[in-house]
Design an enzyme around this catalytic site. Structure first.
Site, short mmCIF file in Angstrom:
data_model
loop_
_atom_site.label_atom_id
_atom_site.label_comp_id
_atom_site.label_asym_id
_atom_site.label_seq_id
_atom_site.Cartn_x
_atom_site.Cartn_y
_atom_site.Cartn_z
N CYS A 1 -6.15 2.06 -4.59
CA CYS A 1 -5.68 2.62 -3.33
C CYS A 1 -6.67 3.68 -2.86
O CYS A 1 -6.82 4.71 -3.53
CB CYS A 1 -4.29 3.22 -3.50
N CYS B 1 0.82 -1.22 0.00
CA CYS B 1 0.00 0.00 0.00
C CYS B 1 0.86 1.27 0.00
O CYS B 1 1.03 1.92 1.04
CB CYS B 1 -0.99 0.05 1.15
C1 LIG Z 1 -0.91 0.33 6.91
C2 LIG Z 1 -1.42 -0.45 5.74
C3 LIG Z 1 -2.47 0.06 4.99
C4 LIG Z 1 -2.95 -0.64 3.90
N1 LIG Z 1 -4.01 -0.12 3.20
C5 LIG Z 1 -4.52 -0.81 2.16
C6 LIG Z 1 -5.70 -0.34 1.50
O1 LIG Z 1 -6.26 0.69 1.85
N2 LIG Z 1 -6.18 -1.06 0.46
C7 LIG Z 1 -5.59 -2.23 0.06
O2 LIG Z 1 -6.08 -2.86 -0.87
N3 LIG Z 1 -4.47 -2.70 0.67
C8 LIG Z 1 -3.93 -2.03 1.72
N4 LIG Z 1 -2.83 -2.53 2.38
C9 LIG Z 1 -2.07 -3.65 1.78
C10 LIG Z 1 -2.66 -5.03 2.04
O3 LIG Z 1 -2.91 -5.22 3.42
C11 LIG Z 1 -1.68 -6.07 1.51
O4 LIG Z 1 -1.35 -5.78 0.16
C12 LIG Z 1 -2.29 -7.47 1.58
O5 LIG Z 1 -2.56 -7.81 2.92
C13 LIG Z 1 -1.32 -8.48 0.96
O6 LIG Z 1 -1.82 -9.77 1.10
P1 LIG Z 1 -0.84 -11.03 1.09
O7 LIG Z 1 -1.69 -12.21 1.33
O8 LIG Z 1 0.05 -10.98 -0.09
O9 LIG Z 1 0.09 -10.78 2.37
P2 LIG Z 1 -0.38 -10.73 3.90
O10 LIG Z 1 -1.81 -10.35 3.99
O11 LIG Z 1 0.62 -9.88 4.57
O12 LIG Z 1 -0.28 -12.24 4.38
C14 LIG Z 1 0.89 -13.02 4.31
C15 LIG Z 1 0.67 -14.26 5.17
O13 LIG Z 1 1.77 -15.17 4.95
C16 LIG Z 1 2.19 -15.68 6.19
N5 LIG Z 1 3.58 -16.14 6.08
C17 LIG Z 1 4.70 -15.39 6.13
N6 LIG Z 1 5.79 -16.18 6.03
C18 LIG Z 1 5.33 -17.47 5.90
C19 LIG Z 1 5.98 -18.72 5.76
N7 LIG Z 1 7.31 -18.84 5.76
N8 LIG Z 1 5.20 -19.82 5.65
C20 LIG Z 1 3.85 -19.74 5.65
N9 LIG Z 1 3.18 -18.56 5.79
C21 LIG Z 1 3.93 -17.43 5.91
C22 LIG Z 1 1.99 -14.53 7.16
O14 LIG Z 1 1.94 -14.96 8.50
C23 LIG Z 1 0.68 -13.93 6.67
O15 LIG Z 1 -0.43 -14.52 7.31
C24 LIG Z 1 -2.36 -1.87 3.52
C25 LIG Z 1 -1.31 -2.40 4.29
C26 LIG Z 1 -0.85 -1.71 5.40
C27 LIG Z 1 0.26 -2.30 6.22
#
Ligand SMILES: Cc1cc2nc3c(=O)[nH]c(=O)nc-3n(C[C@H](O)[C@H](O)[C@H](O)COP(=O)(O)OP(=O)(O)OC[C@H]3O[C@@H](n4cnc5c(N)ncnc54)[C@H](O)[C@@H]3O)c2cc1C
Length: 408
Positions: free
Chosen positions: A339, A162
């Site tokens: 966003c 983000c």
């Molecule tokens: C402050 C903030 C504001 C945001 N605002 C927005 C917004 O307004 N709109 C929007 O669309 N997005 C927003 N985002 C971004 C959004 O939250 C992320 O892009 C999204 O969560 C990514 O999803 P993901 O599944 O790729 O990663 P994550 O949701 O981070 O999940 C990754 C998962 O993998 C697990 N993991 C890590 N390592 C391992 C391993 N070795 N083995 C197994 N599992 C593992 C973790 O524990 C976690 O559960 C924001 C993020 C933040 C921090």
């Protein structure tokens, strides 16, 4: 007898849950396993509002057991090693899981220690960050206590999740100071490691104007390289000249440097930069056809958001199931991301764009303007869409504004 196809998903974040739930719904005969060490799942987009004092942080957290889809096996530990030539994932404890198809979605890694002084001072001495559940309360604490001085908001040179979040908290803080009568006594500074305020030009132009109208001191190519918490000094490096500049702060909100998780970087799945190397349209790995990736850990050259996952999930699911049937992956992702750029309490500009940074907007009005309706959408509707839609692998009540997306 043939076994049901085994699908292993690494990570139960927004991306992993979305795909696992979709597969369970459209192909329940498949055996889906999620490898995930965390006990909680976080709705991270809410952290902007938590840092701005709108919601308590507990609203962003759910027990992992409650969000893992029914019928999915949950292996409660971290994945450590990949052997894609043998279709094997090995967990930290040494469990070996074979698969017919693999989905890699462990998110992005936050490198707090890349900035000397940050990890030690986070949450104290004026240092705060919305970028973790543990530190997000400190943002609101610092802001509430601020009456005068220097408020600095940073953006690193690395890719981050983000990319609008550092701006959003800066605008909320500025508005808060204005509403509470302290704005004249506080200099609000935005220090951006890269050369633009936002990647998509349509929204960047407006953001620059809004920041100027709100008297925010914006500087580009200023990369935070160290904090000196005892003297409340931030050290920035000018990325053009290499010169260091020191600025005093009363509070500083840090968007820390981020990068691919170490275990991905060291694996055969990584590209040169360390991300899971997938085709940007099919989301299929470029060397291992039964491996797919989406979300923050993937090499997809778009902004890393949960909104992007909303568009990636159906494409990945359709292509993965096609490959398991021995067919070519035909669904295409065109880079849709979004966003919700909060610019104050009650104001928001909803950016939506694709790989070419061209707007692909949902609503029949110009989304390049701040609107109250869009703020209400983020505050009240988006959390429901996240919990009831995204993590459950359901499509939105309206289509993604992108041509040609197949639905799974
Ligand atoms: C402050 C903030 C504001 C945001 N605002 C927005 C917004 O307004 N709109 C929007 O669309 N997005 C927003 N985002 C971004 C959004 O939250 C992320 O892009 C999204 O969560 C990514 O999803 P993901 O599944 O790729 O990663 P994550 O949701 O981070 O999940 C990754 C998962 O993998 C697990 N993991 C890590 N390592 C391992 C391993 N070795 N083995 C197994 N599992 C593992 C973790 O524990 C976690 O559960 C924001 C993020 C933040 C921090």
């Amino acid at each position: 007898m043939q076994h049901s196809p085994r699908i292993v998903v690494i990570g139960a974040g927004a991306a992993g849950l979305n795909v696992a739930a979709r597969i369970r719904r459209v192909a329940p005969q498949h055996a889906v396993t999620i490898i995930e060490p965390a006990e909680h799942h976080f709705y991270q987009p809410l952290w902007t509002f938590v840092g701005g004092g709108v919601f308590p942080r507990e609203r962003s957290r759910r027990d992992m057991a409650d969000v893992i889809p029914d019928g999915v096996r949950w292996v409660r530990e971290a994945a450590g090693e990949f052997k894609p030539d043998e279709n094997l994932v090995i967990t930290h404890s040494g469990e070996r899981l074979g698969y017919d198809a693999l989905v890699v979605a462990p998110g992005i890694q936050i490198n707090w220690r890349a900035i000397p002084g940050l990890k030690e001072s986070l949450g104290t001495q004026g240092v705060c960050s919305n970028y973790s559940y543990d530190s997000v309360n400190s943002t609101w604490e610092q802001l509430e206590a601020l009456r005068s001085g220097e408020a600095i908001f940073t953006f690193p040179t690395t890719p981050i999740k983000c990319a609008g979040a550092p701006l959003k908290i800066m605008f909320l803080a500025e508005d808060y100071l204005r509403r509470t009568g302290s704005r004249a006594a506080v200099n609000v500074r935005y220090r951006c490691g890269v050369g633009t305020i936002f990647r998509a030009p349509k929204y960047a132009q407006e953001l620059v104007k809004i920041a100027a109208a709100r008297a925010v001191d914006v500087r580009y190519k200023q990369d935070l390289v160290a904090l000196r918490p005892d003297s409340r000094e931030a050290v920035f490096r000018d990325t053009d000249s290499g010169n260091e500049l020191v600025e005093k702060y009363t509070m500083i909100h840090v968007a820390p440097p981020m990068g691919p998780p170490d275990f991905i970087k060291q694996s055969p799945l990584a590209d040169g930069a360390g991300w899971v190397e997938v085709d940007k349209h099919s989301l299929q790995h470029v060397r291992f056809p039964n491996v797919f990736s989406l979300g923050d850990a993937s090499s997809l050259p778009t902004s890393k958001t949960a909104a992007a996952i909303r568009a990636q999930g159906p494409v990945l699911t359709a292509n993965l199931l096609a490959v398991l049937r021995g067919q070519a992956p035909r669904a295409r992702y065109l880079g849709y991301t979004s966003c919700p750029l909060v610019t104050g309490y009650g104001r928001l500009m909803l950016a939506e764009f694709d790989y070419d940074l061209q707007p692909c907007e949902t609503f029949p009005f110009d989304q390049g303007k701040e609107r109250r309706s869009m703020y209400l959408l983020k505050k009240y509707l988006m959390p429901t869409l996240y919990w009831q839609g995204l993590v459950r692998g359901r499509n939105w009540p309206w289509p993604i504004p992108e041509f040609g997306l197949p639905r799974a």
